[in-house]
Design a protein around this motif. Structure first.
Motif, PDB file in Angstrom:
ATOM      1  N   GLU A   1      34.777  15.039 -44.500  1.00 16.97           N
ATOM      2  CA  GLU A   1      33.930  13.849 -44.561  1.00 16.97           C
ATOM      3  C   GLU A   1      32.697  14.115 -45.430  1.00 16.97           C
TER       4      GLU A   1
ATOM      5  N   SER B   1      33.739  13.962 -49.078  1.00 15.28           N
ATOM      6  CA  SER B   1      33.879  12.562 -49.502  1.00 15.28           C
ATOM      7  C   SER B   1      32.517  11.911 -49.702  1.00 15.28           C
TER       8      SER B   1
ATOM      9  N   THR C   1      31.044  10.363 -53.212  1.00 15.41           N
ATOM     10  CA  THR C   1      30.465   9.017 -53.290  1.00 15.41           C
ATOM     11  C   THR C   1      29.047   9.083 -53.844  1.00 15.41           C
TER      12      THR C   1
ATOM     13  N   LEU D   1      36.528  11.130 -56.644  1.00 10.92           N
ATOM     14  CA  LEU D   1      36.664  10.401 -55.371  1.00 10.92           C
ATOM     15  C   LEU D   1      38.086  10.510 -54.814  1.00 10.92           C
TER      16      LEU D   1
ATOM     17  N   GLN E   1      39.213  12.669 -51.304  1.00 12.63           N
ATOM     18  CA  GLN E   1      39.901  12.042 -50.173  1.00 12.63           C
ATOM     19  C   GLN E   1      41.238  12.713 -49.867  1.00 12.63           C
TER      20      GLN E   1
END
Length: 175
Positions: free
Chosen positions: A5, A8, A12, A107, A111
């Motif tokens: 997480e 990610s 972002t 990105l 993921q």
């Protein structure tokens, strides 16, 4: 927040900040972007090129991970930079288009990472051709830290050139 997480979130943040930086940079003339401002990579465009080429080098290394990240496959068509101080893109429009594409690759790759991938070791060669092997999570952390470091330099250069990037704090993305 677990490690995947966090990765990610950093991907972002990378995209968000690059959008802001390139928006501010596009307000300057090509001459202003190419002006030597005494930074390590000389100019605003020189620093942005360094960051883009550095990302390409690391992503091409990450593509060698045993997980075989499909999101990194498009990088196989790109050359591996031999130097990180060259101007691969002399104008902001071409560089911005490549950067936007690269940020989407980042990105998608972020993921696709799973927790077990992060504990593996990655073998690669540094820019001098010396073999290395390091913990993958540590390398990913370095990748995002390198981006933040050089975007900070670009933000300073843009401010000196009279352009305000606005809020740059990661906290702006954290809920």
């Amino acid at each position: 927040m677990n490690r995947t997480e966090h990765i990610s979130l950093m991907a972002t943040y990378n995209q968000w900040m690059n959008l802001k930086i390139y928006e501010a940079a596009r307000e300057l003339s090509d001459e202003a972007l190419l002006a030597d401002r005494g930074a390590f990579f000389g100019s605003i465009i020189g620093t942005l090129n360094h960051l883009t080429l550095g990302d390409r080098v690391w992503l091409k290394r990450f593509a060698q991970h045993p997980a075989g990240y499909a999101a990194l496959t498009p990088l196989s068509t790109l050359d591996t930079p031999q130097r990180l101080d060259r101007l691969a893109f002399a104008n902001i429009r071409e560089l911005q288009a490549h950067r936007a594409w690269l940020d989407q690759v980042i990105l998608d790759w972020a993921q696709a990472i799973s927790e077990p991938h992060l504990d593996q070791r990655l073998r690669y060669h540094n820019m001098q051709g010396v073999a290395a092997e390091k913990n993958f999570y540590s390398l990913v952390t370095h990748f995002f830290n390198h981006q933040t470091h050089h975007r900070g330099q670009v933000t300073t250069l843009l401010t000196q050139a009279g352009r305000d990037v606005g809020d740059t704090d990661l906290i702006g993305l954290v809920e």
